[in-house]
Motif scaffolding. Structure first.
Motif, PDB file in Angstrom:
ATOM      1  N   ALA A   1       8.147  -0.420   6.068  1.00  0.00           N
ATOM      2  CA  ALA A   1       8.518   0.515   5.006  1.00  0.00           C
ATOM      3  C   ALA A   1       9.362  -0.222   3.968  1.00  0.00           C
ATOM      4  CB  ALA A   1       9.280   1.685   5.590  1.00  0.00           C
ATOM      5  N   LEU A   2       9.022  -0.041   2.706  1.00  0.00           N
ATOM      6  CA  LEU A   2       9.723  -0.726   1.629  1.00  0.00           C
ATOM      7  C   LEU A   2      10.571   0.258   0.824  1.00  0.00           C
ATOM      8  CD1 LEU A   2       9.899  -3.586   0.434  1.00  0.00           C
ATOM      9  CD2 LEU A   2       8.043  -2.982  -1.078  1.00  0.00           C
ATOM     10  N   THR A   3       9.952   1.336   0.359  1.00  0.00           N
ATOM     11  CA  THR A   3      10.655   2.336  -0.437  1.00  0.00           C
ATOM     12  C   THR A   3       9.821   3.610  -0.495  1.00  0.00           C
ATOM     13  OG1 THR A   3      11.772   2.728  -2.552  1.00  0.00           O
ATOM     14  CG2 THR A   3       9.652   1.598  -2.647  1.00  0.00           C
ATOM     15  N   THR A   4      10.398   4.660  -1.058  1.00  0.00           N
ATOM     16  CA  THR A   4       9.646   5.887  -1.312  1.00  0.00           C
ATOM     17  C   THR A   4       9.656   6.138  -2.812  1.00  0.00           C
ATOM     18  OG1 THR A   4      11.603   7.258  -0.983  1.00  0.00           O
ATOM     19  CG2 THR A   4      10.146   6.946   0.916  1.00  0.00           C
TER      20      THR A   4
ATOM     21  N   LEU B   1       2.614  -0.376  -7.242  1.00  0.00           N
ATOM     22  CA  LEU B   1       1.532  -1.215  -6.731  1.00  0.00           C
ATOM     23  C   LEU B   1       0.897  -2.078  -7.822  1.00  0.00           C
ATOM     24  CD1 LEU B   1      -0.231   1.325  -4.361  1.00  0.00           C
ATOM     25  CD2 LEU B   1       1.411  -0.450  -3.761  1.00  0.00           C
ATOM     26  N   GLY B   2       1.290  -1.853  -9.075  1.00  0.00           N
ATOM     27  CA  GLY B   2       0.771  -2.666 -10.170  1.00  0.00           C
ATOM     28  C   GLY B   2      -0.587  -2.226 -10.652  1.00  0.00           C
ATOM     29  N   ARG B   3      -0.933  -0.970 -10.431  1.00  0.00           N
ATOM     30  CA  ARG B   3      -2.215  -0.439 -10.895  1.00  0.00           C
ATOM     31  C   ARG B   3      -1.969   0.556 -12.020  1.00  0.00           C
ATOM     32  NH1 ARG B   3      -4.346   1.949  -5.367  1.00  0.00           N
ATOM     33  NH2 ARG B   3      -3.894   0.180  -4.058  1.00  0.00           N
ATOM     34  N   THR B   4      -2.977   0.755 -12.829  1.00  0.00           N
ATOM     35  CA  THR B   4      -2.912   1.831 -13.813  1.00  0.00           C
ATOM     36  C   THR B   4      -3.596   3.043 -13.201  1.00  0.00           C
ATOM     37  OG1 THR B   4      -5.011   1.217 -14.829  1.00  0.00           O
ATOM     38  CG2 THR B   4      -3.005   0.210 -15.747  1.00  0.00           C
ATOM     39  N   LEU B   5      -3.258   4.228 -13.672  1.00  0.00           N
ATOM     40  CA  LEU B   5      -3.887   5.436 -13.134  1.00  0.00           C
ATOM     41  C   LEU B   5      -5.385   5.426 -13.376  1.00  0.00           C
ATOM     42  CD1 LEU B   5      -1.320   8.221 -14.039  1.00  0.00           C
ATOM     43  CD2 LEU B   5      -1.902   7.349 -11.786  1.00  0.00           C
TER      44      LEU B   5
ATOM     45  N   ALA C   1       1.661   8.787  -9.464  1.00  0.00           N
ATOM     46  CA  ALA C   1       1.788   7.962 -10.668  1.00  0.00           C
ATOM     47  C   ALA C   1       2.820   6.851 -10.464  1.00  0.00           C
ATOM     48  CB  ALA C   1       2.176   8.834 -11.856  1.00  0.00           C
ATOM     49  N   GLU C   2       3.948   7.182  -9.850  1.00  0.00           N
ATOM     50  CA  GLU C   2       4.963   6.155  -9.586  1.00  0.00           C
ATOM     51  C   GLU C   2       4.456   5.139  -8.559  1.00  0.00           C
ATOM     52  OE1 GLU C   2       9.014   7.130  -8.932  1.00  0.00           O
ATOM     53  OE2 GLU C   2       8.910   8.850 -10.285  1.00  0.00           O
ATOM     54  N   ALA C   3       3.711   5.608  -7.572  1.00  0.00           N
ATOM     55  CA  ALA C   3       3.151   4.687  -6.575  1.00  0.00           C
ATOM     56  C   ALA C   3       2.212   3.692  -7.248  1.00  0.00           C
ATOM     57  CB  ALA C   3       2.416   5.471  -5.490  1.00  0.00           C
TER      58      ALA C   3
ATOM     59  N   LYS D   1       0.854  -1.178   0.000  1.00  0.00           N
ATOM     60  CA  LYS D   1       0.000   0.000   0.000  1.00  0.00           C
ATOM     61  C   LYS D   1       0.891   1.229   0.000  1.00  0.00           C
ATOM     62  CE  LYS D   1      -0.955   0.935   4.896  1.00  0.00           C
ATOM     63  NZ  LYS D   1      -2.021   1.103   5.879  1.00  0.00           N
ATOM     64  N   ALA D   2       0.344   2.347  -0.442  1.00  0.00           N
ATOM     65  CA  ALA D   2       1.093   3.596  -0.496  1.00  0.00           C
ATOM     66  C   ALA D   2       0.401   4.618   0.389  1.00  0.00           C
ATOM     67  CB  ALA D   2       1.157   4.104  -1.926  1.00  0.00           C
TER      68      ALA D   2
END
Length: 106
Positions: A56-59, A70-74, A64-66, A24-25
């Protein structure tokens, strides 16, 4: 009342639990957590569920990058957002009515 077998209960419980590896973001910034559409250019922290807590994994730089991480399209993310926060449709909830909570009119 009959008892549910333990294996059936465990399977039902496992289906409700969050799966390890889920991502999750969250928006980074001052103030309370806000929805993604409020500030799409704000940096995001990507979190991963390890089965017990969010780690925490990364920032990433922006929304759009998130979505990419997460493997989603905008488009899918915006449709998902619109379904949960869209306007109330149908009858105006503030219109005069005859519901029990309304004051009687003279």
């Amino acid at each position: 009342m009959t008892d549910e077998p333990l294996d059936r209960w465990a399977a039902r419980r496992q289906g409700r639990l969050r799966k390890p590896g889920e991502l999750k973001a969250i928006t980074l910034g001052a103030g309370p957590q806000r929805a993604a559409h409020v500030d799409p250019r704000a940096p995001r922290l990507i979190l991963e569920w390890d089965g017990f807590a969010w780690q925490a994994l990364t920032t990433v730089k922006n929304y759009a990058e998130a979505c990419r991480v997460l493997g989603r399209t905008l488009e899918a993310a915006s449709i998902e957002q619109a379904e949960t926060t869209g306007p109330i449709t149908g009858r105006n909830p503030l219109a005069p009515g005859t519901g029990r909570h309304r004051k009687p009119r003279p």
